[in-house]
Write an enzyme that holds these catalytic residues in place. Structure first.
Site, short mmCIF file in Angstrom:
data_model
loop_
_atom_site.label_atom_id
_atom_site.label_comp_id
_atom_site.label_asym_id
_atom_site.label_seq_id
_atom_site.Cartn_x
_atom_site.Cartn_y
_atom_site.Cartn_z
N LYS A 52 0.84 -1.19 0.00
CA LYS A 52 0.00 0.00 0.00
C LYS A 52 0.88 1.24 0.00
O LYS A 52 1.92 1.27 0.67
CB LYS A 52 -0.90 -0.03 1.24
CG LYS A 52 -1.96 1.07 1.28
CD LYS A 52 -2.86 0.92 2.51
CE LYS A 52 -3.94 1.99 2.57
NZ LYS A 52 -4.81 1.83 3.76
N SER A 127 -9.70 1.84 2.85
CA SER A 127 -8.82 2.57 1.96
C SER A 127 -7.80 1.67 1.24
O SER A 127 -7.24 2.07 0.24
CB SER A 127 -8.07 3.65 2.73
OG SER A 127 -7.25 3.07 3.72
N SER A 151 -9.92 -0.46 7.09
CA SER A 151 -9.34 -0.37 5.74
C SER A 151 -8.64 -1.60 5.20
O SER A 151 -8.30 -1.63 4.02
CB SER A 151 -8.37 0.79 5.68
OG SER A 151 -9.08 1.97 5.47
N1 GLN Z 1 -13.31 4.22 6.13
C1 GLN Z 1 -12.62 4.62 7.31
C2 GLN Z 1 -12.18 6.05 7.20
O1 GLN Z 1 -12.44 6.64 6.20
C3 GLN Z 1 -11.47 3.72 7.59
C4 GLN Z 1 -10.21 4.16 6.99
C5 GLN Z 1 -9.04 3.32 7.40
O2 GLN Z 1 -9.17 2.32 8.10
N2 GLN Z 1 -7.86 3.79 7.02
O3 GLN Z 1 -11.59 6.60 8.09
#
Ligand code: GLN
Length: 446
Positions: A52, A127, A151
């Site tokens: 990532k 994400s 995420s």
């Molecule tokens: N969807 C969540 C957010 O927007 C989780 C993001 C994540 O785990 N990095 O914060």
């Protein structure tokens, strides 16, 4: 082979931000040479890996999918990257994501949205959407993602693969560009549970370079995969199967519970009573931490610097206005507001108290049960563009993953069915540092 597969699929998936073709070939050739010279094979010998793009890689562009870091070439490897090198996997490239890991669909990438390999009109989740999509599409053997509020788990669910968020502190965050430091964890995305155990084995462990790294001994995770769940006590939170959950998702989870029953486990419904406050607390805390963490992006130290500033303050303002996308700005503003004097007690402190209550919910359930099982997300993947204009709806997708992050405990998402041809994820949550039971439970279902 990996690059051939990428050439065949990348035009429709768009998972990579940077490819490491030359570097990967050199690395693979070196590994071959070492092997011929009689060296032992590493744990992940020769396996093509995707990383990532918020995990720094020496000499390999790392953007966090943000225009701000469009030209950023780190001068060091994150600890997980060094560990993967020791285990002898080969880094194929850097994977797209929501900008600075803020989002749940990959649509917040400032480059392009990655698509779901099951149906390219749908999002891969986020994400770590491209981390999931690239594994599902067979572009890489495994990938690393990061999970702050879901995420790793949610994109794994949407793409029909396995995603593990380890206990907070089990895997070093050194070299992970911080979003919300008290929640961020790196973990593996893989095709199956056994691979998840192998990759976790390679990346877990104490690191003096991360002040929140836990000094615990690391068990042999693969030896936990016995297939035996006789007598396992499963708790099923009623809040995770209530209103807003797609009936097909509920059905798939109930079917999975039947499978566990047939294997000799038992399950009961429980309550995690503070679940309804989790999303509000998370978005407040995560945004607060983000507003502080992202203060380092000033146009001076890293990344892109705005042209022709009138003075230093103007340089900061211009660089940040040009460099950050709308979701990142929204969170910086929310977080800065919540942390400002006069509002701190009402918002930030209150949210911290809610976080403690949520953690206590989990502690109580784990006094009587070995694992908690529910869906990973209330629905399967949604269509690209469907929720872009509506950040609040997007935030609600995280209802089943966020409480787990606030409590800091480990959880895995594994495929457990389909709705209209799109995969559904089953979430298995465990006690802190009990990844072995989580993996064993997941493996028994496969
Ligand atoms: N969807 C969540 C957010 O927007 C989780 C993001 C994540 O785990 N990095 O914060």
């Amino acid at each position: 082979e990996s690059f051939a597969r990428i050439k065949a699929t990348e035009a429709s998936i768009q998972a990579f931000l940077t490819l490491n073709e030359e570097g990967a070939r050199q690395h693979a050739a070196e590994l071959d040479k070492q092997l011929q010279a009689g060296a032992e094979r590493g744990l992940l010998f020769g396996l093509p890996a995707g990383i990532k793009d918020n995990i720094v890689t020496e000499g390999l562009r790392t953007t966090c999918a943000s225009q701000f870091l469009d030209n950023y070439n780190p001068i060091y490897d994150g600890t997980v990257v060094s560990k993967l090198k020791s285990a002898q996997s080969v880094t194929i490239g850097k994977l797209n994501m929501d900008e600075f890991a803020m989002g749940g669909s990959n649509e917040n990438s400032s480059y392009y949205p990655t698509r779901n390999p099951w149906n390219t009109e749908y999002v891969p989740g986020g994400s770590s959407g491209a981390s999931a999509a690239s594994v599902a599409a067979g572009q890489v053997y495994f990938s690393l993602g990061s999970d702050t509020g879901g995420s790793i788990r949610q994109p794994a669910a949407y793409c029909g693969i396995v995603g593990l968020k380890p206990t907070y502190g089990l895997v070093s965050r050194f070299g992970l560009v911080a979003f919300a430091s008290s929640l961020d964890q790196i973990g593996p995305l893989t095709k199956n549970v056994e691979d998840s155990a192998f990759v976790l084995q390679a990346i877990a462990g104490y690191d003096a370079k991360d002040s929140t790294s836990a000094n615990v001994s690391i068990p042999d995770y693969t030896s936990a995969l016995t297939g035996d769940v006789k007598g396992l006590r499963i708790a099923v939170p009623k809040e995770y199967l209530g209103e807003g959950v797609d009936p097909k998702v509920k059905e798939a989870v109930l079917n999975a519970l039947k499978v566990y029953e047939s294997l000799g486990a038992t399950w009961e419904e429980v309550s995690l009573p503070h679940t309804e406050y989790a999303i509000a607390a998370y978005y407040l805390l995560a945004s607060s931490e983000a507003s502080s963490n992202l203060a380092r992006f000033d146009g001076v130290r890293y990344g892109v610097r705005a042209d022709n500033p009138a003075n230093l303050i103007d340089l900061y303002r211009k660089s940040r206005s040009e460099g950050f996308g709308p979701e990142v700005k929204r969170r910086i503003m929310l977080g800065t507001y919540a942390l400002s004097s006069g509002y701190y007690d009402a918002y930030y402190l209150k949210a911290q108290k809610v976080r403690t209550l949520i953690k206590q919910d989990f502690d109580q359930v784990f006094e009587k049960y070995d694992v908690i099982i529910g869906p990973t997300a209330p629905t399967a993947a949604f269509k690209l563009g469907e929720q872009v204009g509506d950040p609040l709806t997007m935030y609600l997708n995280d209802i089943c993953t966020i409480p787990v992050s606030l409590a800091g405990v480990p959880a895995i998402s594994i495929p457990c069915g389909q709705a209209e041809g799109l995969p559904i994820g089953l979430q298995i949550i465990g006690k802190a540092f009990d990844e072995s039971t989580v993996l064993r439970t997941a493996h028994a279902f496969e």
